[in-house]
Design an enzyme around this catalytic site. Structure first.
Site, mmCIF file in Angstrom:
data_model
loop_
_atom_site.group_PDB
_atom_site.id
_atom_site.type_symbol
_atom_site.label_atom_id
_atom_site.label_comp_id
_atom_site.label_asym_id
_atom_site.label_seq_id
_atom_site.Cartn_x
_atom_site.Cartn_y
_atom_site.Cartn_z
ATOM 1 C CE LYS A 1 -3.595 2.505 2.604
ATOM 2 N NZ LYS A 1 -4.629 2.173 3.535
ATOM 3 C CG HIS B 1 -4.031 -32.119 -35.115
ATOM 4 N ND1 HIS B 1 -4.113 -30.991 -35.190
ATOM 5 C CD2 HIS B 1 -3.458 -32.466 -36.573
ATOM 6 C CE1 HIS B 1 -3.356 -30.287 -36.398
ATOM 7 N NE2 HIS B 1 -3.117 -31.442 -36.983
#
Length: 533
Positions: free
Chosen positions: A155, A299
């Site tokens: 922060k 494939h």
């Protein structure tokens, strides 16, 4: 509401943007490279403050370090649960250096500035993944002080650097050494990483605890799947492109260091999206077998798969099933690849290979094919399967259901011979990895023809037979789902197969069985379906 303007941070450090680091707090679970990093901080005249085991490691390495209790004036207590949850820690991290009121407050209360936080968290995910972990141990491994310090530092990134990973130690130390401090750009990059770390950590805790009742037992209302699906993966690499050149792609890791995503590439060109998808298909198929096994994938479907007395035999048998389709495919092997197998494989153009290991001789043989990608893979446990659909996500168990002896039910008049049954069980394992509708012709641990991905099962029967380059007579056939009509059985018999293994469950099972009996086929039902969409 908070503003949503894009925060701009400098791309290059300037004198005004670089701020020195005078004090750092270090508290880590993963101590990889910490001593070396701490030495670099010490050389940059950074005062080091640490906790428990981290301080002990640094002292043993001869590095000067203050205990956290010296900073806070308060001892570590409650078995280490309370050590950094103190105003002198969070005040030192969170106060804004350019805010006069903040400076006055920390001066009034004698709170020293902390310019760097080096923290990684309790290994909650590894603890939760252990099958024998107890509830109390699980709860005790929830880090409280660590995430709090990370959030505080992230922060206040304008003034504080937050380092969450050993992978950042070298670059941070280099910048401190060369620039005398850290740029805002560096601190912003580290802050974003810290917020991602705490988000993933909290997500892992929430997911692990969701199915546990208050007493530490599994909740009776548990349905296995969480009410909220939380996913956290870290990007490993951008890929050249996705399935097609106009699609962008990247590969992400689940942090396990296992499986295809985390495999170690030993040589070859950069892996593509399609390479990784096919390699995963090859690897998962070959892992179905205990004996030496080779799967050649094109494939995502096997064009050849076979077992053998050794790897070179398994590879040769897999290749002869469909040598044309095998060209340019990927290979999965479930053993260390030896030089003999490597010598045979090198005769074919192959895109990539996945295996658990490679002998020195095999690596030397493959080195001549510089573009061939070699992956060394550590097996991963099967996990739930995710599939994205528009507007959401589908989640299911992995398809790992093995056949038990009680699953097999001979429904034909003719009992299968022992060699037919062995061939059917082999074909059944392969069929599970073929796109549905799937038909696999096989004999003696060796695929002969594969029909994949057709809208009609009878078409898969025809295509599997048409693809065969080896004799079909005497083969067996496996079907991933039931036959809706007898025509598929008729095609399989016409091709020369003598036995069929299939789930059963069609409203026309009796008709299908009658045709099998009329044609002299043995037929076995498994009661298990293996659709692969």
């Amino acid at each position: 509401m908070p503003h949503t303007d894009t925060l701009e941070v400098p791309s290059k450090a300037t004198a005004e943007q670089v701020k020195p680091v005078r004090r750092a707090i270090l508290s880590v679970t993963d101590k990889t490279g910490l001593a070396q990093f701490a030495r670099e901080l010490e050389k940059s005249e950074v005062e080091l403050v640490s906790t428990g085991g981290t301080a002990k490691l640094l002292r043993e390495a001869g590095i000067r370090v203050k205990d956290i209790s010296e900073l806070t004036g308060f001892p570590e207590m409650l078995d280490g649960r309370v050590k950094t949850l103190h105003p002198k820690v969070h005040g030192g991290i969170l106060h804004v250096r350019d805010n006069a009121a903040h400076r006055n407050a920390v001066n009034e209360h004698d709170i020293p500035a902390i310019d760097m936080v080096v923290v990684n968290l309790y290994a909650f995910e590894k603890t939760a993944a252990r099958p024998d972990v107890g509830f109390e141990e699980l709860i005790e491994n929830i880090d409280i002080g660590g995430p709090s310090m990370l959030r505080s530092a992230a922060k206040n990134f304008h003034d504080v650097a937050v380092v969450t990973s050993p992978s950042d130690y070298e670059s941070v130390a280099d910048e401190l050494r060369t620039s005398g401090g850290l740029s805002l750009a560096t601190k912003w990059r580290l802050a974003k990483k810290a917020f991602a770390t705490t988000a993933a950590y909290d997500s892992a805790i929430a997911s692990a605890l969701e199915s546990i009742a208050v007493a530490g037992e599994l909740s009776s209302s548990n349905t296995k799947f969480p009410h909220t699906l939380r996913l956290s993966f870290s990007k490993l690499n951008d890929l050249r492109y996705g399935e097609n050149p106009h699609q962008r792609a990247a590969v992400y890791s689940d942090g396990s260091n296992l499986g295809i995503a985390n495999a170690r590439q030993l040589q070859g060109k950069e892996l593509s999206y399609n390479n990784l998808v096919d390699l995963d298909a090859a690897w998962e198929l070959c892992r179905e077998f205990d004996e030496p096994m080779c799967a050649i994938i094109k494939h995502t479907n096997p064009c050849g798969a076979a077992t053998g007395v050794d790897l070179v035999t398994a590879y040769k048998r897999a290749l002869e099933a469909d040598p044309v389709s095998a060209f340019g495919g990927v290979i999965g092997i479930n053993r260390e690849i030896d030089e003999a197998a490597a010598d045979e494989i090198s005769k074919l153009f192959v895109e990539a290979i996945a295996a658990p290991a490679y002998s020195p001789g095999a690596l030397l043989r493959f080195a001549a094919k510089k573009n061939l990608r070699l992956l060394e893979v550590k097996p991963a446990q099967a996990r739930a399967v995710l599939k994205q659909v528009s507007g959401g996500m589908l989640l299911q168990d992995a398809d790992v259901r093995p056949l038990a002896p009680g699953d097999l039910k001979v429904v034909s008049k003719r009992q299968p011979h022992d060699d037919e049954l062995a061939a059917m069980l082999f074909a059944w394992k392969v069929c599970k990895h073929v796109k549905s509708n799937a038909i696999v012709y096989a004999r003696n641990g060796h695929t002969v023809g594969v029909g994949a991905g057709q809208m009609s099962r009878v078409d898969s029967c025809k295509i599997g037979a048409a693809k065969a380059v080896l004799p079909l007579k005497g083969t067996v056939a496996a079907s991933d789902a039931f036959f809706p009509f007898p025509d598929g059985v008729e095609e399989i018999a016409r091709a020369g197969a003598t036995a069929i293994i299939q789930p059963g469950g069609s409203v026309r099972d009796n008709e299908v069985i009658e045709v099998a009996d009329r044609l002299g086929l043995a037929m076995v039902f498994t009661g298990v379906r293996h659709f692969r969409h």
